[in-house]
Write an enzyme that holds these catalytic residues in place. Structure first.
Site, PDB file in Angstrom:
ATOM      1  N   SER A  12      32.218  -1.409  -2.979  1.00 25.06           N
ATOM      2  CA  SER A  12      32.301  -1.102  -1.554  1.00 25.06           C
ATOM      3  C   SER A  12      31.760   0.305  -1.262  1.00 25.06           C
ATOM      4  CB  SER A  12      33.749  -1.258  -1.086  1.00 25.06           C
ATOM      5  OG  SER A  12      33.842  -1.232   0.314  1.00 25.06           O
ATOM      6  N   LYS A  64      27.396  -6.603  14.000  1.00 27.65           N
ATOM      7  CA  LYS A  64      27.100  -5.184  14.251  1.00 27.65           C
ATOM      8  C   LYS A  64      27.531  -4.318  13.075  1.00 27.65           C
ATOM      9  CE  LYS A  64      27.286  -5.215  19.325  1.00 27.65           C
ATOM     10  NZ  LYS A  64      28.002  -4.712  20.526  1.00 27.65           N
TER      11      LYS A  64
END
Length: 435
Positions: free
Chosen positions: A104, A144
């Site tokens: 991540s 987004k």
């Protein structure tokens, strides 16, 4: 005179030689070594940014960031990367030890380094953005977030000359690779077994920093470990959702213990401190207040069950409320920000047992028949010291009492049983022993 001159020149020669070999020699290069283990949050961000600033102030040869992380908060990650990209000294990210990972947010940080290295048995990837906000978000917002993260990681990879295609794939498809695959496709530059080997490998490597190009001189460099302060370590540990969850329950236990025993102080102090620390931790962990209310409601059901037994109905409701609230407590979909399933079940069952057994024992003690004072005399056996016709004196518990009876006559030295206490007089009857 000649001897003095000779001695003087010998001293000068000695001082000159000493300066050349020791004091006047160029100082050893220094390497700052930081370790970032666990979740990336404001505490670790402050630690890394501060370490880079210190290394820049001391004009260190480079800084090595030893990384092992499941990811973390986006804002904290961006603060670290911003400092790395604008650093005047080379930043080396080393994914270590074996078994560690850069997942991540760790992928972004690794790609932002001047030199990236990994230890054998490590992996990097799975950088898809996760939901940190409340509830579910719609598909448009997810798109987004994904596009923003993909653009950000591509710009970092391009700046550092790394594999842009895989970087985007790590975000959009959560791709993850081993250290061997990472070096083959141009994500990292080196594989090293430990920090010492890494320092040897990077000696002579040319890098570009915010202040220009630099050739690393790490041979015989002095390693300066930069550790977190005790305060930072403590605050960092609080950001673990499991620890925050335990602190929440300790706080609830402590406050209830203080209410049950007013003036005991210790449970209230421990409970208050635990609750405050839990809410401090919740500032770094996205939580759902609906889940928190369910946990509190479950505790209320346990308390009601103790005072008004419903044969387990409220206890079952309390356990259900605790478990549901615990699962809902964390708003994030990131695994490293969620509470352990085993801990949820353990704490829920332990809380149920605590209220059903421990508190019920306390209530039973309060309902127990008194054994001292006037009430404690009821049912006790005494000796008549005078004839009770119907009033007289009896001896019980080492004391003389005025007594009266409804029997026709109780003779002196006969045994009597106390039936009732009326003011300073006992109501008794003749006690007949059963054979």
């Amino acid at each position: 005179m000649k001897i003095k001159i000779i001695i003087f020149f010998l001293i000068l020669l000695f001082v000159f030689s000493y300066c050349l070999t020791e004091n006047c020699a160029a100082p050893k290069p220094s390497i700052y070594l930081l370790q970032l283990n666990g979740i990336i949050n404001p505490i670790t961000s402050q630690y890394v940014v501060g370490g880079i600033e210190d290394a820049e102030a001391e004009e260190a040869e480079c800084l090595i960031l030893q990384l092992d992380t499941p990811g973390g908060l986006d804002t904290s990650m961006r603060d670290i990367i911003k400092k790395m990209l604008n650093s005047t000294i080379p930043i080396i990210v080393y994914v270590s030890p074996s078994g560690g990972r850069a997942a991540s947010a760790g992928v972004f940080i690794t790609l932002a380094s001047n030199i990236a290295a990994m230890a054998p048995g490590t992996n990097i990837g799975a950088a898809h953005p996760v939901v940190m906000g409340e509830g579910e978000i719609d598909e448009e917002m997810k798109a987004k977030m994904e596009n923003d993260a993909a653009a950000y990681i591509k710009s970092i990879a391009e700046k550092r000359g790394r594999n842009v295609q895989w970087a985007e794939k790590a975000v959009r498809e959560s791709a993850s690779i081993t250290e061997q695959e990472a070096i083959e496709i141009g994500i990292i530059e080196f594989i090293a077994n430990d920090v010492e080997e890494l320092i040897e490998i990077i000696d002579g490597v040319r890098v570009t920093t915010a202040s220009g190009e630099k050739v690393l001189n790490t041979k015989d460099a002095e390693i300066i470990p930069v550790n977190m302060t005790f305060k930072d370590l403590f605050l960092h540990s609080l950001t673990n959702p499991n620890i925050a969850y335990i602190l929440l329950f300790l706080g609830i236990y402590g406050i209830l213990g203080e209410f049950s025993n007013p003036g005991s102080l210790f449970p209230g102090i421990v409970g208050g401190i635990s609750l405050i620390l839990a809410f401090v931790a919740f500032q770094s962990i996205p939580i759902n207040y609906g889940g928190l209310l369910l946990i509190i409601f479950g505790v209320v059901l346990f308390v009601i069950e103790v005072y008004t037994p419903t044969f387990g109905l409220l206890t079952a409701g309390g356990v259900t409320s605790l478990i549901l609230g615990s699962f809902m407590l964390s708003k994030s979909t990131a695994p490293f920000l969620r509470i352990s399933l085993g801990l949820i079940i353990s704490m829920s069952l332990a809380t149920a047992a605590f209220f059903v057994f421990a508190l019920s024992k306390g209530i039973k003690i309060q309902w127990k028949k008194p054994v001292t004072g006037r009430e404690g005399l009821i049912g006790k056996i005494g000796i008549a010291k005078t004839d009770l016709t119907p009033e007289g004196t009896i001896f019980i518990h080492g004391e003389r009492w005025q007594a009266s009876t409804e029997d026709e006559l109780i003779k002196v030295e006969e045994e009597v049983e106390v039936l009732e206490v009326k003011g300073l007089q006992l109501i008794v009857k003749k006690y007949i022993r059963k054979e």
